[in-house]
Design a protein around this motif. Structure first.
Motif, PDB file in Angstrom:
ATOM      1  N   LEU A  59      -3.854 -28.253 -49.576  1.00  0.00           N
ATOM      2  CA  LEU A  59      -3.603 -27.365 -50.703  1.00  0.00           C
ATOM      3  C   LEU A  59      -2.475 -27.862 -51.601  1.00  0.00           C
ATOM      4  O   LEU A  59      -2.481 -27.618 -52.810  1.00  0.00           O
ATOM      5  CB  LEU A  59      -3.309 -25.946 -50.205  1.00  0.00           C
ATOM      6  CG  LEU A  59      -4.508 -25.218 -49.582  1.00  0.00           C
ATOM      7  CD1 LEU A  59      -4.116 -23.822 -49.138  1.00  0.00           C
ATOM      8  CD2 LEU A  59      -5.678 -25.145 -50.555  1.00  0.00           C
ATOM      9  N   LEU A  60      -1.513 -28.565 -51.026  1.00  0.00           N
ATOM     10  CA  LEU A  60      -0.463 -29.159 -51.851  1.00  0.00           C
ATOM     11  C   LEU A  60      -1.037 -30.179 -52.829  1.00  0.00           C
ATOM     12  O   LEU A  60      -0.460 -30.444 -53.885  1.00  0.00           O
ATOM     13  CB  LEU A  60       0.589 -29.828 -50.966  1.00  0.00           C
ATOM     14  CG  LEU A  60       1.717 -28.939 -50.437  1.00  0.00           C
ATOM     15  CD1 LEU A  60       2.553 -29.706 -49.422  1.00  0.00           C
ATOM     16  CD2 LEU A  60       2.605 -28.437 -51.591  1.00  0.00           C
ATOM     17  N   ASN A  61      -2.195 -30.746 -52.470  1.00  0.00           N
ATOM     18  CA  ASN A  61      -2.817 -31.787 -53.291  1.00  0.00           C
ATOM     19  C   ASN A  61      -4.147 -31.326 -53.892  1.00  0.00           C
ATOM     20  O   ASN A  61      -5.021 -32.135 -54.181  1.00  0.00           O
ATOM     21  CB  ASN A  61      -3.040 -33.044 -52.450  1.00  0.00           C
ATOM     22  CG  ASN A  61      -1.737 -33.691 -52.027  1.00  0.00           C
ATOM     23  OD1 ASN A  61      -1.077 -34.346 -52.823  1.00  0.00           O
ATOM     24  ND2 ASN A  61      -1.347 -33.482 -50.774  1.00  0.00           N
ATOM     25  N   THR A  62      -4.280 -30.019 -54.078  1.00  0.00           N
ATOM     26  CA  THR A  62      -5.507 -29.475 -54.659  1.00  0.00           C
ATOM     27  C   THR A  62      -5.287 -29.132 -56.121  1.00  0.00           C
ATOM     28  O   THR A  62      -4.321 -28.447 -56.473  1.00  0.00           O
ATOM     29  CB  THR A  62      -5.973 -28.223 -53.889  1.00  0.00           C
ATOM     30  OG1 THR A  62      -6.351 -28.611 -52.562  1.00  0.00           O
ATOM     31  CG2 THR A  62      -7.164 -27.566 -54.572  1.00  0.00           C
ATOM     32  N   ASN A  63      -6.192 -29.609 -56.963  1.00  0.00           N
ATOM     33  CA  ASN A  63      -6.072 -29.405 -58.409  1.00  0.00           C
ATOM     34  C   ASN A  63      -6.559 -28.029 -58.835  1.00  0.00           C
ATOM     35  O   ASN A  63      -5.958 -27.374 -59.675  1.00  0.00           O
ATOM     36  CB  ASN A  63      -6.867 -30.499 -59.145  1.00  0.00           C
ATOM     37  CG  ASN A  63      -6.562 -30.542 -60.622  1.00  0.00           C
ATOM     38  OD1 ASN A  63      -6.811 -29.583 -61.333  1.00  0.00           O
ATOM     39  ND2 ASN A  63      -6.010 -31.649 -61.074  1.00  0.00           N
ATOM     40  N   ILE A  64      -7.687 -27.571 -58.254  1.00  0.00           N
ATOM     41  CA  ILE A  64      -8.267 -26.292 -58.665  1.00  0.00           C
ATOM     42  C   ILE A  64      -9.086 -25.703 -57.519  1.00  0.00           C
ATOM     43  O   ILE A  64      -9.698 -26.442 -56.742  1.00  0.00           O
ATOM     44  CB  ILE A  64      -9.157 -26.461 -59.926  1.00  0.00           C
ATOM     45  CG1 ILE A  64      -9.578 -25.093 -60.488  1.00  0.00           C
ATOM     46  CG2 ILE A  64     -10.362 -27.350 -59.640  1.00  0.00           C
ATOM     47  CD1 ILE A  64     -10.244 -25.179 -61.857  1.00  0.00           C
ATOM     48  N   ASN A 233       0.038 -20.870 -47.999  1.00  0.00           N
ATOM     49  CA  ASN A 233      -0.352 -22.166 -47.446  1.00  0.00           C
ATOM     50  C   ASN A 233      -0.145 -23.302 -48.445  1.00  0.00           C
ATOM     51  O   ASN A 233      -0.797 -24.338 -48.363  1.00  0.00           O
ATOM     52  CB  ASN A 233      -1.807 -22.100 -46.986  1.00  0.00           C
ATOM     53  CG  ASN A 233      -1.972 -21.287 -45.717  1.00  0.00           C
ATOM     54  OD1 ASN A 233      -1.701 -21.760 -44.610  1.00  0.00           O
ATOM     55  ND2 ASN A 233      -2.403 -20.031 -45.867  1.00  0.00           N
ATOM     56  N   PHE A 234       0.781 -23.042 -49.425  1.00  0.00           N
ATOM     57  CA  PHE A 234       1.285 -24.084 -50.322  1.00  0.00           C
ATOM     58  C   PHE A 234       0.351 -24.458 -51.482  1.00  0.00           C
ATOM     59  O   PHE A 234       0.400 -25.580 -51.984  1.00  0.00           O
ATOM     60  CB  PHE A 234       1.682 -25.357 -49.552  1.00  0.00           C
ATOM     61  CG  PHE A 234       2.680 -25.115 -48.465  1.00  0.00           C
ATOM     62  CD1 PHE A 234       3.535 -24.020 -48.489  1.00  0.00           C
ATOM     63  CD2 PHE A 234       2.768 -25.981 -47.375  1.00  0.00           C
ATOM     64  CE1 PHE A 234       4.457 -23.801 -47.483  1.00  0.00           C
ATOM     65  CE2 PHE A 234       3.689 -25.767 -46.356  1.00  0.00           C
ATOM     66  CZ  PHE A 234       4.535 -24.662 -46.413  1.00  0.00           C
ATOM     67  N   PHE A 235      -0.515 -23.532 -51.923  1.00  0.00           N
ATOM     68  CA  PHE A 235      -1.258 -23.740 -53.168  1.00  0.00           C
ATOM     69  C   PHE A 235      -0.614 -22.856 -54.224  1.00  0.00           C
ATOM     70  O   PHE A 235      -0.643 -21.627 -54.132  1.00  0.00           O
ATOM     71  CB  PHE A 235      -2.735 -23.359 -52.989  1.00  0.00           C
ATOM     72  CG  PHE A 235      -3.559 -23.555 -54.240  1.00  0.00           C
ATOM     73  CD1 PHE A 235      -3.881 -24.821 -54.688  1.00  0.00           C
ATOM     74  CD2 PHE A 235      -4.014 -22.459 -54.968  1.00  0.00           C
ATOM     75  CE1 PHE A 235      -4.640 -24.998 -55.841  1.00  0.00           C
ATOM     76  CE2 PHE A 235      -4.775 -22.625 -56.116  1.00  0.00           C
ATOM     77  CZ  PHE A 235      -5.092 -23.902 -56.549  1.00  0.00           C
ATOM     78  N   PHE A 236      -0.027 -23.462 -55.249  1.00  0.00           N
ATOM     79  CA  PHE A 236       0.794 -22.714 -56.196  1.00  0.00           C
ATOM     80  C   PHE A 236       0.180 -22.611 -57.590  1.00  0.00           C
ATOM     81  O   PHE A 236       0.858 -22.256 -58.544  1.00  0.00           O
ATOM     82  CB  PHE A 236       2.188 -23.341 -56.267  1.00  0.00           C
ATOM     83  CG  PHE A 236       2.876 -23.376 -54.928  1.00  0.00           C
ATOM     84  CD1 PHE A 236       3.233 -22.194 -54.293  1.00  0.00           C
ATOM     85  CD2 PHE A 236       3.122 -24.572 -54.278  1.00  0.00           C
ATOM     86  CE1 PHE A 236       3.853 -22.208 -53.053  1.00  0.00           C
ATOM     87  CE2 PHE A 236       3.737 -24.600 -53.036  1.00  0.00           C
ATOM     88  CZ  PHE A 236       4.107 -23.417 -52.420  1.00  0.00           C
ATOM     89  N   ARG A 237      -1.096 -22.904 -57.703  1.00  0.00           N
ATOM     90  CA  ARG A 237      -1.802 -22.735 -58.969  1.00  0.00           C
ATOM     91  C   ARG A 237      -2.648 -21.460 -58.918  1.00  0.00           C
ATOM     92  O   ARG A 237      -2.906 -20.931 -57.844  1.00  0.00           O
ATOM     93  CB  ARG A 237      -2.683 -23.956 -59.248  1.00  0.00           C
ATOM     94  CG  ARG A 237      -1.860 -25.230 -59.431  1.00  0.00           C
ATOM     95  CD  ARG A 237      -2.724 -26.440 -59.682  1.00  0.00           C
ATOM     96  NE  ARG A 237      -1.910 -27.628 -59.909  1.00  0.00           N
ATOM     97  CZ  ARG A 237      -2.402 -28.835 -60.145  1.00  0.00           C
ATOM     98  NH1 ARG A 237      -3.716 -29.007 -60.177  1.00  0.00           N
ATOM     99  NH2 ARG A 237      -1.593 -29.859 -60.351  1.00  0.00           N
ATOM    100  N   PRO A 238      -3.115 -20.966 -60.061  1.00  0.00           N
ATOM    101  CA  PRO A 238      -3.913 -19.728 -60.040  1.00  0.00           C
ATOM    102  C   PRO A 238      -5.263 -19.949 -59.358  1.00  0.00           C
ATOM    103  O   PRO A 238      -5.884 -21.012 -59.509  1.00  0.00           O
ATOM    104  CB  PRO A 238      -4.115 -19.400 -61.527  1.00  0.00           C
ATOM    105  CG  PRO A 238      -3.110 -20.207 -62.263  1.00  0.00           C
ATOM    106  CD  PRO A 238      -2.851 -21.427 -61.440  1.00  0.00           C
ATOM    107  N   LEU A 239      -5.691 -18.966 -58.603  1.00  0.00           N
ATOM    108  CA  LEU A 239      -7.057 -18.953 -58.077  1.00  0.00           C
ATOM    109  C   LEU A 239      -7.990 -18.621 -59.235  1.00  0.00           C
ATOM    110  O   LEU A 239      -7.785 -17.644 -59.949  1.00  0.00           O
ATOM    111  CB  LEU A 239      -7.189 -17.902 -56.977  1.00  0.00           C
ATOM    112  CG  LEU A 239      -8.606 -17.619 -56.463  1.00  0.00           C
ATOM    113  CD1 LEU A 239      -9.201 -18.851 -55.791  1.00  0.00           C
ATOM    114  CD2 LEU A 239      -8.589 -16.432 -55.490  1.00  0.00           C
ATOM    115  N   MET A 240      -9.038 -19.436 -59.436  1.00  0.00           N
ATOM    116  CA  MET A 240      -9.986 -19.202 -60.522  1.00  0.00           C
ATOM    117  C   MET A 240     -11.210 -18.467 -59.969  1.00  0.00           C
ATOM    118  O   MET A 240     -11.787 -18.875 -58.955  1.00  0.00           O
ATOM    119  CB  MET A 240     -10.420 -20.529 -61.157  1.00  0.00           C
ATOM    120  CG  MET A 240      -9.256 -21.421 -61.577  1.00  0.00           C
ATOM    121  SD  MET A 240      -8.059 -20.626 -62.686  1.00  0.00           S
ATOM    122  CE  MET A 240      -9.038 -20.481 -64.156  1.00  0.00           C
ATOM    123  N   VAL A 241     -11.590 -17.399 -60.649  1.00  0.00           N
ATOM    124  CA  VAL A 241     -12.702 -16.559 -60.204  1.00  0.00           C
ATOM    125  C   VAL A 241     -13.918 -16.832 -61.081  1.00  0.00           C
ATOM    126  O   VAL A 241     -13.823 -16.827 -62.318  1.00  0.00           O
ATOM    127  CB  VAL A 241     -12.330 -15.069 -60.284  1.00  0.00           C
ATOM    128  CG1 VAL A 241     -13.475 -14.195 -59.785  1.00  0.00           C
ATOM    129  CG2 VAL A 241     -11.075 -14.804 -59.469  1.00  0.00           C
TER     130      VAL A 241
END
Length: 696
Positions: A59-64, A233-241
């Motif tokens: 998740l630290l390395n997840t773009n979207i 869990n270290f994902f700091f971008r918005p969740l896209m629905v």
């Protein structure tokens, strides 16, 4: 290297599509109906495990992360939405702006609100949007107090003609929130029909507002919890629905009703993407999961929008990409009518819990999946790649007890009756849906069939055979295809303004240029402001227009998608009107609207911001022989006259150019491809599987 993650929650399984550059992993985990955020996070964890890393590192390395779900659908089916109160213009309490009295027992409205939770207030906005009678604050408070005392947790305000002028709805909300501010425990959320949608038709707009308010609480509960779980869990971008209009947006910019049917829409978007890749203009898309069977039609390279879709039994006026849904999937329950001694399959489903009898989680009913196991199509020891062991004995007992004994059939005969009946129901519904879209001009057997969903590849040849279809397209992502479909979606926001405007009076084109340009620029300003808030600069945004047009104020509207433009000449207007007549003729060949007045009812503006997408890869030719993928053989009950030893192949080991002649079974980690005699599967350069009839 960054990841993209796409997740789709269905009634039985939650699917994941994970990509890191050219590496792809697909995931299926059981849906947890009691809390959909549990299966959501489990899907993410399983994706990380398949890449050999922990969830934090991924998740630290997840773009979207894009998410489509069935939260709204489940809320309506299970009737677990908020208890609503409704305030309407006095005199419409019994009709809700319909032409006749509402029947709460027979009409879908009863799911969302009860008769005693509807109150009327005196106010009036005329058909020109002018205030005729103002709102009485004391009356508003009296009605709001009554509804809250009756247990309303949300209040919907839908006043007559508010789509022309929402001033009274806004005033009612202000009065209620002043008396019950958000920090009071007794505060109720107030939803205005004009804020949910500004389209005309008071009855449909009321339905829209009720559906949105009913499912809002559950969406807030689950989507914000899912986003918070990701942050932990270290994902700091918005969740896209994922939205039912074919795009995605962050949770904070999502209306509840926008998410309805988002999973099937994502699947259709994925199918449309592949149809362009192959150059297919005409396609039937089918998604067979554990609970439902979704049908989409692509004609002349485009899918259609339903201007008044049905949600929970209610017609609404929020345009959605058109998909027909049938209660038929792997978990569909088979029963024998005790009086007629007839076999029925679906629409009731065993879901994920307890699931089919073979799941060994307490289910006792016979299902389509149970029949596939008994017949030998599905290996009970290799379900979900062996992660979930199935109990063939339980499946056999359920089929024999519930179906075989009442119909005086042996086990295999009963199982094949279940499968055959399911395939017949599917074929009939596809034929019906296709006929409604294509009319007399189209022949279903000329169409290409695209099949996905966990149960789709298992049944596709059988129902294609019944329809006379000769070409079926499957992909390695078929079992998680809605998640794959969302991987090609962008961030999309739609803005609209309803002000009926005459474009053509039947003889001459009008001159609404200054008005149109002014309103377009107004919507564009709002859109750019919102997109900047989302982190997108103007140069990265694509803008387009949507015109909702009709040939009379009370006639059916048709949507045209147009490039962004400033209206300068009558030629601009003339082209749009001619395109409307052409599209109207395509959709309604028996109605001639040429030479009749043309109205622009609603002006829409769409803004699309590109996001990271999955890129289809090509692979080199490796030869026709699939020997490297051969796993072995097992007995399969193909026909009523007995078993046949059948070759079993591993889908992941098939290479470009491989050909498999039926009868054969091809096993993937999350689905099973059934290729009967008379059919052949060919692996193309994208590693997709084209299943075709063998010509003698």
């Amino acid at each position: 290297m960054e990841f993209t993650i796409d997740i789709d929650t269905g009634g039985t399984f939650t699917d994941g599509f994970f990509v890191r550059e050219k590496e792809i992993r697909t995931v299926k985990v059981p849906t947890t109906p009691h809390d959909l955020t549990v299966c959501f996070l489990e899907c993410v964890k399983e994706g990380a495990r398949q890449f050999g890393i922990d969830i934090h590192q991924m998740l630290l390395n997840t773009n979207i992360i894009r998410y489509s779900n069935t939260i709204g659908t489940n809320t309506i089916i299970q009737k677990t939405g908020a208890k609503l109160g409704l305030i309407v213009t006095r005199g419409n309490e019994n009709t809700l702006y319909r032409k006749s009295k509402v029947s709460f027992e027979e009409n879908g409205i009863g799911t969302f609100i009860s008769k005693e939770m509807i109150s009327g207030i005196e106010e009036a906005i005329n058909e020109k949007g002018q205030v005729v009678k103002p709102v009485n604050p004391d009356e508003v408070l009296e009605k709001a107090q009554f509804l809250i005392d009756q247990g309303a947790r949300a209040i919907v305000v839908s006043l007559k003609n508010s789509w022309l002028n929402p001033i009274h709805e806004k005033e009612v909300k202000k009065i209620i929130k002043k008396e019950y501010p958000n920090f009071y425990l007794g505060s109720a959320t107030v939803f205005l029909s004009s804020e949910v949608i500004d389209r005309p038709d008071d009855a449909l707009r009321t339905n829209n507002a009720l559906v949105n308010a009913y499912i809002h609480g559950m969406l807030v509960k689950y989507l914000y919890k899912a986003e918070e779980d990701l942050r932990r869990n270290f994902f700091f971008r918005p969740l896209m629905v994922v939205h039912s209009n074919g795009g995605a947006a962050r949770v904070a910019k999502t209306r509840a009703i926008n998410t309805y049917n988002s999973g099937p829409v994502a699947g259709l978007m994925g199918a449309a993407f592949l149809s362009k890749l192959y150059g297919y203009q005409n396609l039937i898309t089918t998604d067979m999961g554990g609970t439902s069977f979704d049908i989409g039609i692509i004609l002349n390279g485009t899918y259609s929008f339903n201007m008044t879709p049905i949600v929970g039994g209610l017609p609404i006026n929020l345009p959605m990409i058109e998909i027909e849904t049938l209660g038929m999937g792997g978990g569909s329950i088979a029963k024998v009518d005790p009086k007629k001694k007839e076999l029925k399959v679906g629409p009731e489903s065993a879901g994920a819990l307890p699931g089919p009898a073979a799941f060994d989680l307490g289910g006792r009913e016979a299902t389509v999946t149970d029949s596939d196991i008994v017949l030998g199509f599905i290996d009970p020891n290799y379900f979900l790649g062996g992660r979930m062991k199935l109990n063939k004995k339980r499946a056999s007992e359920a089929i024999q007890d519930r179906i075989g004994t009442p119909l005086r059939l042996n086990l295999e005969e009963a199982a094949i009756e279940i499968k055959s009946r399911a395939d017949q129901i599917i074929a009939k519904e596809i034929e019906k849906t296709f006929a409604a879209k294509a009319g007399k001009k189209g022949m279903v057997n000329d169409m290409v069939l695209m099949v996905y969903g966990g149960a789709g590849p298992t049944h596709c040849c059988a129902f294609a055979d019944l329809l006379g279809i000769e070409k079926i397209l499957t992909t390695p992502f078929s079992p998680v295809f809605s998640a794959f479909g969302s991987s090609i979606m962008d961030v999309l926001h739609l803005y609209s303004e309803t002000k009926p405007t005459l474009l053509f009076d039947g003889k001459e084109y009008t001159n609404p240029f200054s008005f149109l340009n002014e309103r377009i620029e107004h919507l564009r300003t709002i859109a750019f402001r919102d997109m900047r808030g989302e982190g997108f600069s103007p140069e990265k945004i694509e803008i387009y227009l949507e015109f909702f047009m009709s040939y009379g104020r009370d006639k059916e509207e048709i949507k045209l998608k147009l490039p962004y433009l400033q209206f300068q000449t009558k030629e601009d207007l003339e082209k749009i009107c001619k395109d409307f007549v052409k599209e109207h003729r395509r959709l309604h060949p028996n109605i001639d609207c040429s030479g009749k007045p043309i109205m622009l009812m609603t002006l829409g503006l769409g803004v699309l911001a590109p996001t990271p997408h999955f890129q289809i890869l090509e692979f080199p030719f490796q030869g026709e022989k699939p020997d490297k993928a051969l796993k072995g053989e097992r007995e399969v009950f193909w026909r009523k006259d007995g078993y046949e030893k059948t070759k079993i192949y591993d889908r992941e080991k098939l290479e470009v150019g491989n050909k498999i002649l039926g009868p054969a079974i091809i096993e993937a980690r999350d689905t099973t491809y059934v290729v009967p005699a008379g059919w052949e599967l060919n692996v193309d350069r994208y590693k997709n599987g084209m299943i075709q009839r063998v010509r003698k």
